[in-house]
Motif scaffolding. Structure first.
Motif, PDB file in Angstrom:
ATOM      1  N   GLY A  12       5.016  -4.182  -9.059  1.00 16.13           N
ATOM      2  CA  GLY A  12       4.548  -3.404 -10.195  1.00 16.13           C
ATOM      3  C   GLY A  12       3.042  -3.325 -10.331  1.00 16.13           C
ATOM      4  N   PHE A  13       2.354  -3.164  -9.200  1.00 17.07           N
ATOM      5  CA  PHE A  13       0.896  -3.191  -9.237  1.00 17.07           C
ATOM      6  C   PHE A  13       0.307  -2.005  -8.483  1.00 17.07           C
ATOM      7  CE2 PHE A  13       2.492  -7.546  -9.488  1.00 17.07           C
ATOM      8  CZ  PHE A  13       2.034  -7.868 -10.763  1.00 17.07           C
ATOM      9  N   SER A  14      -0.859  -1.590  -8.921  1.00 18.17           N
ATOM     10  CA  SER A  14      -1.488  -0.373  -8.430  1.00 18.17           C
ATOM     11  C   SER A  14      -2.466  -0.670  -7.303  1.00 18.17           C
ATOM     12  CB  SER A  14      -2.251   0.302  -9.570  1.00 18.17           C
ATOM     13  OG  SER A  14      -3.365  -0.506  -9.956  1.00 18.17           O
ATOM     14  N   TYR A  15      -2.987   0.418  -6.726  1.00 18.84           N
ATOM     15  CA  TYR A  15      -4.058   0.270  -5.741  1.00 18.84           C
ATOM     16  C   TYR A  15      -5.257  -0.442  -6.358  1.00 18.84           C
ATOM     17  CZ  TYR A  15      -7.978   1.313  -2.708  1.00 18.84           C
ATOM     18  OH  TYR A  15      -9.094   1.188  -1.922  1.00 18.84           O
ATOM     19  N   ASP A  16      -5.620  -0.078  -7.583  1.00 15.54           N
ATOM     20  CA  ASP A  16      -6.772  -0.705  -8.223  1.00 15.54           C
ATOM     21  C   ASP A  16      -6.576  -2.204  -8.426  1.00 15.54           C
ATOM     22  OD1 ASP A  16      -8.257   1.619  -8.295  1.00 15.54           O
ATOM     23  OD2 ASP A  16      -7.640   2.155 -10.334  1.00 15.54           O
ATOM     24  N   ASP A  17      -5.342  -2.617  -8.737  1.00 12.70           N
ATOM     25  CA  ASP A  17      -5.058  -4.053  -8.843  1.00 12.70           C
ATOM     26  C   ASP A  17      -5.333  -4.751  -7.505  1.00 12.70           C
ATOM     27  OD1 ASP A  17      -4.145  -3.859 -11.514  1.00 12.70           O
ATOM     28  OD2 ASP A  17      -2.134  -3.318 -10.837  1.00 12.70           O
ATOM     29  N   GLN A  18      -4.900  -4.130  -6.431  1.00 13.70           N
ATOM     30  CA  GLN A  18      -5.108  -4.719  -5.110  1.00 13.70           C
ATOM     31  C   GLN A  18      -6.589  -4.737  -4.735  1.00 13.70           C
ATOM     32  OE1 GLN A  18      -1.880  -3.255  -2.253  1.00 13.70           O
ATOM     33  NE2 GLN A  18      -1.466  -2.052  -4.098  1.00 13.70           N
ATOM     34  N   LEU A  19      -7.277  -3.679  -5.084  1.00 12.37           N
ATOM     35  CA  LEU A  19      -8.707  -3.612  -4.801  1.00 12.37           C
ATOM     36  C   LEU A  19      -9.451  -4.748  -5.489  1.00 12.37           C
ATOM     37  CD1 LEU A  19     -11.242  -2.221  -3.684  1.00 12.37           C
ATOM     38  CD2 LEU A  19     -11.164  -0.681  -5.670  1.00 12.37           C
ATOM     39  N   HIS A  38       6.505  -3.327   1.238  1.00 11.91           N
ATOM     40  CA  HIS A  38       7.781  -3.017   0.589  1.00 11.91           C
ATOM     41  C   HIS A  38       7.588  -1.840  -0.353  1.00 11.91           C
ATOM     42  CE1 HIS A  38      10.221  -6.314   2.048  1.00 11.91           C
ATOM     43  NE2 HIS A  38       9.260  -7.171   1.751  1.00 11.91           N
ATOM     44  N   TYR A  39       8.709  -1.170  -0.662  1.00 12.00           N
ATOM     45  CA  TYR A  39       8.687  -0.003  -1.538  1.00 12.00           C
ATOM     46  C   TYR A  39       9.520  -0.181  -2.802  1.00 12.00           C
ATOM     47  CZ  TYR A  39       6.682   2.386   2.506  1.00 12.00           C
ATOM     48  OH  TYR A  39       5.877   2.749   3.561  1.00 12.00           O
ATOM     49  N   LEU A  40      10.234  -1.289  -2.919  1.00 17.16           N
ATOM     50  CA  LEU A  40      11.130  -1.487  -4.053  1.00 17.16           C
ATOM     51  C   LEU A  40      10.880  -2.855  -4.666  1.00 17.16           C
ATOM     52  CD1 LEU A  40      13.581  -0.059  -5.479  1.00 17.16           C
ATOM     53  CD2 LEU A  40      15.058  -1.541  -4.084  1.00 17.16           C
ATOM     54  N   ARG A  41      10.791  -2.872  -5.999  1.00 18.28           N
ATOM     55  CA  ARG A  41      10.627  -4.135  -6.709  1.00 18.28           C
ATOM     56  C   ARG A  41      11.817  -5.050  -6.437  1.00 18.28           C
ATOM     57  NH1 ARG A  41       8.018  -6.314 -11.367  1.00 18.28           N
ATOM     58  NH2 ARG A  41       9.305  -7.984 -12.256  1.00 18.28           N
ATOM     59  N   PRO A  47       9.253  -1.602 -12.740  1.00 16.43           N
ATOM     60  CA  PRO A  47       8.630  -1.345 -11.439  1.00 16.43           C
ATOM     61  C   PRO A  47       7.375  -0.490 -11.515  1.00 16.43           C
ATOM     62  CG  PRO A  47      10.459   0.151 -11.756  1.00 16.43           C
ATOM     63  CD  PRO A  47      10.444  -0.769 -12.957  1.00 16.43           C
ATOM     64  N   ARG A  48       7.076   0.037 -12.697  1.00 12.14           N
ATOM     65  CA  ARG A  48       5.909   0.905 -12.813  1.00 12.14           C
ATOM     66  C   ARG A  48       4.609   0.136 -12.577  1.00 12.14           C
ATOM     67  NH1 ARG A  48       7.778   3.735 -18.353  1.00 12.14           N
ATOM     68  NH2 ARG A  48       8.436   1.575 -18.644  1.00 12.14           N
ATOM     69  N   PRO A  49       3.609   0.755 -11.968  1.00 13.02           N
ATOM     70  CA  PRO A  49       3.445   2.191 -11.702  1.00 13.02           C
ATOM     71  C   PRO A  49       4.174   2.712 -10.475  1.00 13.02           C
ATOM     72  CG  PRO A  49       1.532   1.014 -10.905  1.00 13.02           C
ATOM     73  CD  PRO A  49       2.393  -0.008 -11.590  1.00 13.02           C
ATOM     74  N   GLY A  50       4.920   1.889  -9.800  1.00 18.46           N
ATOM     75  CA  GLY A  50       5.631   2.329  -8.600  1.00 18.46           C
ATOM     76  C   GLY A  50       4.966   1.811  -7.345  1.00 18.46           C
TER      77      GLY A  50
END
Length: 309
Positions: A12-19, A38-41, A47-50
Motif C-alpha cells: 500500500g505504498f507509492s513511488y514517493d514513499d519508496q523514494l 509484487h502486484y497484489l497486497r 491496498p491503495r494507492p495500488g
C-alpha cells in the motif's frame, strides 16, 4: 559487510514513499535500496494507492539517486519475457550509471497471478533456469554477435543482444530455501545467494549447502556473495519498538521469533555480528511501513555506525 533497506511496496505504498526511503539510505551511507516485485497486497488491509511496477520504480530511482545500489529481491520468472527483462535491466543499469542488481526467483504468490491473469505453472524451476540462461547469455554475448537459444520454454533466434548493461557482469541474486535446485542455480548463474526469514541455524545450513554446490561444479565458493534478508524493527526503547510493531499489525512478542531483527540499535548490532560470523556479507533490513521514514533514518544514523564493515 554491506547493508541495504528492503521494502514491500505492494502493501500500500507509492513511488514517493519508496523514494523517501531510497534517499534516506543514500543520505545515511547505507549500500542499497531493494524492493519486492509484487502486484497484489498480501493479507488484509487497504491496498491503495495500488501497486507500483518494480522496474519502472527502479528506473525512476536510478535518476533520483547517485550512489546506492538498486534492485529487486526478487523478481518472479513468471512475470516477464526474459529477453525483455534483460533489456529493461540493462537500460536501468545505464540510467543509474551501473548500480543495478537483478534478483530473480521462481515466484510463489499464486493468488496474485490469478488476480492479474498471469500464468502460474506448477513447475517453475525449469522456467527460472532458462530465464537465467537467457538474461546472462544476452548480456555476455560479444558486442557484434547475436544470441540464439532453444529451450523447452523459450526460443530466441539471433537476438541482437543489445543494449549491453554498464556493469559486466550485472550482479544476479538467486535465493530461497530449496534444498537442491536453488543452490545449484545460484552456484551456476548468480553473483549472490540470499536466504531470508529464517533463524540463524537455518542460515548456517543454507550457506553450507550453497558453498557445497559451488564446489560441486568447480566454482570457488568465495566468489559467491552470501546475504540474509530479515524483517526488522528498531527502536530507542520498548515503547518505540512496540509502536512500530503495532503499526504493521504485530506485537513485539510474536515478531521476536528468533529469526527477525528487533531491538535497540545495540541489540541489532549484536544480531548482525552473529550473522556475519555465519558468513553473511550483506544484510537486508526489511522495513514494512514505508510511511515511517524515521525508521529508515534511525537505521542509518544510529544502527549503521555500530555495524562491522
Amino acid at each position: 559487510m554491506e547493508y541495504c533497506l528492503f521494502t514491500e511496496p505492494q502493501q500500500g505504498f507509492s513511488y514517493d514513499d519508496q523514494l523517501a526511503f531510497a534517499r534516506s539510505a543514500e543520505e545515511h551511507g547505507l549500500d542499497g535500496f531493494f524492493r519486492s516485485d509484487h502486484y497484489l497486497r498480501m493479507g488484509e488491509g487497504d491496498p491503495r494507492p495500488g501497486p507500483t511496477d518494480a522496474w519502472t520504480t527502479l528506473a525512476g530511482l536510478a535518476r533520483e539517486t547517485s550512489r546506492i545500489r538498486l534492485g529487486t529481491l526478487v523478481s518472479s520468472a513468471t512475470y516477464r519475457v526474459p529477453a525483455i527483462l534483460a533489456i529493461q535491466v540493462a537500460q536501468v543499469d545505464a540510467m543509474s550509471g551501473g548500480r543495478v542488481e537483478l534478483g530473480l526467483g521462481t515466484g510463489w504468490f499464486e493468488r496474485e497471478h490469478a488476480a492479474y491473469g498471469i500464468p502460474f505453472p506448477s513447475k517453475r524451476f525449469d522456467l527460472l533456469e532458462e530465464q537465467l540462461q537467457i538474461v546472462t547469455g544476452l548480456w555476455s554475448t560479444p558486442d557484434a554477435d547475436t544470441f540464439t537459444f532453444h529451450g523447452a520454454r523459450y526460443d530466441l533466434d539471433e537476438a541482437p543482444a543489445l543494449p549491453k548493461p554498464v556493469q559486466s557482469p550485472v550482479p544476479v541474486i538467486v535465493g530461497g530455501g530449496g534444498p537442491k535446485r536453488t543452490p545449484a542455480l545460484a552456484a551456476r548463474y548468480a553473483t549472490e545467494f540470499n536466504i531470508g526469514f529464517v533463524a540463524e541455524d537455518v542460515v548456517a545450513e543454507k550457506f553450507a549447502v550453497v558453498r557445497a554446490a559451488c564446489e560441486a561444479i568447480g566454482r570457488d565458493p568465495q566468489t559467491l556473495k552470501l546475504s540474509v534478508a530479515l524483517p526488522t524493527i528498531v527502536g530507542s526503547d520498548d515503547a518505540e519498538i512496540a509502536r512500530r510493531a503495532e503499526a504493521i499489525g504485530r506485537t513485539r512478542v510474536d515478531f521476536d521469533d528468533g529469526a527477525n531483527i528487533i531491538g535497540t540499535p545495540e541489540q541489532v548490532a549484536e544480531k548482525v555480528e552473529r550473522l556475519r560470523a555465519l558468513g553473511a556479507e550483506r544484510v537486508y533490513f526489511q522495513l514494512m511501513d514505508l510511511r515511517d521514514v524515521d525508521h529508515a533514518d534511525q537505521i542509518g544514523a544510529e544502527v549503521l555506525p555500530l555495524l562491522p564493515r
